[in-house]
Design a protein around this motif. Structure first.
Motif, PDB file in Angstrom:
ATOM      1  N   ALA A 125      48.962  30.240  43.756  1.00 57.32           N
ATOM      2  CA  ALA A 125      48.680  31.459  43.001  1.00 57.32           C
ATOM      3  C   ALA A 125      47.194  31.785  43.040  1.00 57.32           C
ATOM      4  CB  ALA A 125      49.154  31.302  41.565  1.00 57.32           C
ATOM      5  N   SER A 126      46.360  30.759  42.892  1.00 55.20           N
ATOM      6  CA  SER A 126      44.914  30.955  42.931  1.00 55.20           C
ATOM      7  C   SER A 126      44.470  31.451  44.300  1.00 55.20           C
ATOM      8  CB  SER A 126      44.205  29.641  42.590  1.00 55.20           C
ATOM      9  OG  SER A 126      42.806  29.796  42.644  1.00 55.20           O
ATOM     10  N   GLN A 127      45.051  30.906  45.359  1.00 53.70           N
ATOM     11  CA  GLN A 127      44.687  31.331  46.718  1.00 53.70           C
ATOM     12  C   GLN A 127      45.042  32.797  46.942  1.00 53.70           C
ATOM     13  OE1 GLN A 127      46.924  28.429  48.924  1.00 53.70           O
ATOM     14  NE2 GLN A 127      45.263  26.916  48.943  1.00 53.70           N
ATOM     15  N   ILE A 128      46.182  33.218  46.423  1.00 57.16           N
ATOM     16  CA  ILE A 128      46.608  34.613  46.591  1.00 57.16           C
ATOM     17  C   ILE A 128      45.662  35.550  45.848  1.00 57.16           C
ATOM     18  CG2 ILE A 128      48.426  36.288  46.087  1.00 57.16           C
ATOM     19  CD1 ILE A 128      50.433  33.946  46.446  1.00 57.16           C
ATOM     20  N   VAL A 129      45.309  35.193  44.631  1.00 57.83           N
ATOM     21  CA  VAL A 129      44.377  36.026  43.859  1.00 57.83           C
ATOM     22  C   VAL A 129      43.046  36.156  44.595  1.00 57.83           C
ATOM     23  CG1 VAL A 129      43.006  36.159  41.745  1.00 57.83           C
ATOM     24  CG2 VAL A 129      45.440  35.580  41.627  1.00 57.83           C
ATOM     25  N   ARG A 130      42.527  35.051  45.107  1.00 56.81           N
ATOM     26  CA  ARG A 130      41.248  35.082  45.823  1.00 56.81           C
ATOM     27  C   ARG A 130      41.356  35.931  47.102  1.00 56.81           C
ATOM     28  NH1 ARG A 130      38.019  31.191  43.338  1.00 56.81           N
ATOM     29  NH2 ARG A 130      39.218  29.633  42.179  1.00 56.81           N
TER      30      ARG A 130
END
Length: 267
Positions: A88-93
């Motif tokens: 999820a963090s990778q997608i947001v970034r």
């Protein structure tokens, strides 16, 4: 048929986000006949419940977040899937680097890191207040996300979808509106969610009718005995539907059901 499953936006809701009178009348008659009503939406669970409370004095089983969550009035959440925290963090970034609006659904809260027109319009549309954080990527890295959403012009989303799908193969990425790009766990869809609900409540999917308008309803229509698309629906959905009815702004699903009532189909 004993079970009737309704998508909301673009299906039984008009473009004003109100339920068309024909749909309300048909649902009322179905309830009088003791039919089971289910609502299946890409919206957050609190948004679906809040909308339905405007029209009904009872609560219904709900499939929310495009199938990530299944909820019943009697049991609460019987299924909840999440995108893993690191992913999820990778997608947001990634969305941040592409300069595309992104928002996360965490513990039934609508969370954003920027106050912009996309966030405000979505908040008004869903009836849910915004929760602001300094760093959305850090938040989802701690908690994961039920769903992530990117909002941009349709052409902009179309241009970045191939790159996003290649980079995040373990996440299901699809449009729920022309300007909404959803990210949900790969095992998520409304059809699978309805099967979970059917097992819990003990009904046969062959005796279910489902109504939808978009690509996120394809699995839903395929899972039931009778799949119905509205004419304003996507080409992909209409290709798998058993029946295509009038547009959402004309009350197509309700008019279809009212015609069946007039023909004595429910007698």
């Amino acid at each position: 048929m004993k079970v009737f499953v309704f998508d909301l936006d673009g299906t039984i809701l008009m473009d004003s986000h109100s339920i068309h009178p024909s749909n309300l009348k048909a649902i009322g008659l179905l309830l009088e006949k003791n039919k089971k009503i289910v609502f299946a939406s890409g919206r957050m669970l609190p948004s679906v419940r809040k909308l339905l409370q405007r029209y009904f004095d009872k609560e219904f089983p709900i499939i929310a977040y495009n199938g990530s969550v299944v909820w019943t009035p009697e049991h609460g959440k019987i299924m909840e899937l999440k995108i893993k925290p690191q992913r999820a963090s990778q997608i947001v970034r990634k969305l941040r680097s592409l300069n595309v609006h992104r928002q996360a659904y965490v513990d039934d809260k609508l969370v954003v890191e920027e106050d912009n027109e996309h966030a405000r319009a979505y908040s008004e549309h869903s009836g849910i207040e915004l929760t602001f954080v300094d760093d959305l990527a850090e938040l989802v890295e701690q908690h994961g996300a039920t769903k992530l959403l990117a909002i941009a012009e349709p052409e902009r989303l179309d241009a970045i979808i191939p790159e996003l799908r290649q980079e995040f193969e373990d996440v299901l990425i699809f449009k729920s509106f022309s300007n909404y790009l959803d990210f949900v766990p790969s095992q998520t869809d409304k059809g699978r969610a309805l099967k979970v609900l059917a097992e819990k409540l003990g009904f046969d999917l062959r005796e279910a009718v489902a109504f939808g308008d978009n690509d996120n309803d394809v699995a839903l229509l395929r899972s039931v005995g009778l799949g119905v698309a509205v004419r304003n629906g996507t080409k992909s959905l209409k290709e798998v539907a058993d029946v295509v009815v009038e547009e959402n702004f004309l009350g197509g699903p309700g008019n279809f059901l009212l015609d069946l009532f007039d023909r004595g189909w429910f007698d």
